[in-house]
Design an enzyme around this catalytic site. Structure first.
Site, PDB file in Angstrom:
ATOM      1  CE  LYS A  52      -3.926  -2.100   2.512  1.00  0.00           C
ATOM      2  NZ  LYS A  52      -4.791  -2.403   3.642  1.00  0.00           N
ATOM      3  CD  GLN A  96      -3.448  -4.884   6.912  1.00  0.00           C
ATOM      4  OE1 GLN A  96      -3.500  -3.830   6.083  1.00  0.00           O
ATOM      5  NE2 GLN A  96      -4.095  -5.844   6.304  1.00  0.00           N
ATOM      6  CG  ASP A 119      -9.613  -0.575   5.032  1.00  0.00           C
ATOM      7  OD1 ASP A 119      -9.563  -1.044   4.022  1.00  0.00           O
ATOM      8  OD2 ASP A 119      -8.936  -1.008   5.996  1.00  0.00           O
TER       9      ASP A 119
END
Length: 292
Positions: A52, A96, A119
């Site tokens: 990312k 994460q 997200d």
């Protein structure tokens, strides 16, 4: 059979994003800034987060990586989130997953500012998605919609079967494809571990989205001719013939199913690359909201 090439499509999307970022810079506007928090040393998570960061560099984003130790407390993590929530330089951020067992995952996701939740996991954004309101769509379902769109796969009026009901992929996919949208208007059946006569259901499907995490679960005798297959699964399977000692497979028995499919995603190189591309797209959206 046409391969739905997520690697190429994601590269195209990144090029489009990079051009838009270049335009923002030339107009002296704020450029997107994505932050990521990772707790612990999970190898797969570290690889994914580093990918990312590299993707941010490629498209001209600013990026911040916050690495916390495995023994970080829930309170300490919540404090980091609170700081990012009010940081005007940060347009969007992710925590994460998975998190260590001593941290309540749901509590963490609830603490993220919905306007920075790129997200798309916060209940506010999930609710807006379900109501077909403008919001952040979580990256994997967003990527699947984009693949279907760019390859002109017709969904309107089609029978779609989703295998797997996770909050990250299965459930949102079933909602999105049933909605009145460009890639949507389908008749959707959501199946799961308690579904009876699954083969009977999948044999009627025009489009199958397999997201259950069981390697090579979907076989050729479970699908009809000219079906479209979206394989979300990815599992390491031991293979002594490979240098690394394993190979990556999806939830679909690719070799046999591809002989009947009109469209199919490969594993790897299908849905996976699209996830990072759409995370970038959500971050750009967040930045544009702040610039407007």
């Amino acid at each position: 059979m046409i391969l739905l090439d997520g690697k190429k499509t994601s590269a195209d999307i990144k090029e489009e994003i990079a051009l838009e970022v270049s335009e923002l810079k030339s107009n002296e506007k704020k450029t997107p800034h994505l932050a990521a928090i990772i707790v612990g040393n999970d190898g797969a998570s570290l690889t994914y987060v580093n990918a990312k960061v590299k993707a941010c560099e490629r498209v001209g984003f600013e990026s911040t990586l916050i690495r916390l130790s495995e023994d970080t407390t829930e309170e300490e993590l919540l404090n980091e989130i609170a700081i990012l929530n009010v940081d005007k330089e940060i347009d969007g951020f992710i925590v994460q997953l998975p998190l260590p067992d001593h941290i309540d995952e749901q509590k963490i996701l609830m603490a993220i500012d919905p306007d920075k939740d790129v997200d798309g996991f916060h209940p506010t954004n999930v609710g807006k998605m379900a109501l077909n309101l403008p919001t952040f769509i979580s990256a994997t379902p967003f990527g699947i919609l984009e693949l279907l769109d760019r390859y002109n796969v017709e969904t309107s009026g089609k029978n779609v079967v989703v295998i797997g009901r996770s909050h990250i992929v299965g459930s949102p996919m079933s909602i999105l494809l049933a909605q009145k949208r460009k890639v949507g208007n389908a008749t959707v059946t959501l199946t799961h571990s308690r579904t009876k006569n699954l083969k009977e259901i999948t044999l009627k499907a025009d489009i199958i989205i397999a997201a259950l995490g069981i390697p090579e679960f979907l076989k050729a005798d479970m699908v009809k001719e000219d079906v479209t297959i979206i394989d979300v699964g990815i599992t390491r399977v031991a293979d002594a013939s490979k240098k690394r000692g394993f190979r990556l497979v999806g939830d679909v028995a690719f070799k046999e199913v591809s002989e009947k499919a009109s469209f199919i995603t490969p594993v790897p190189g299908g849905v996976g690359p699209m996830t990072i591309a759409m995370l970038l797209k959500n971050t750009l959206l967040a930045c544009n909201r702040r610039n407007s």
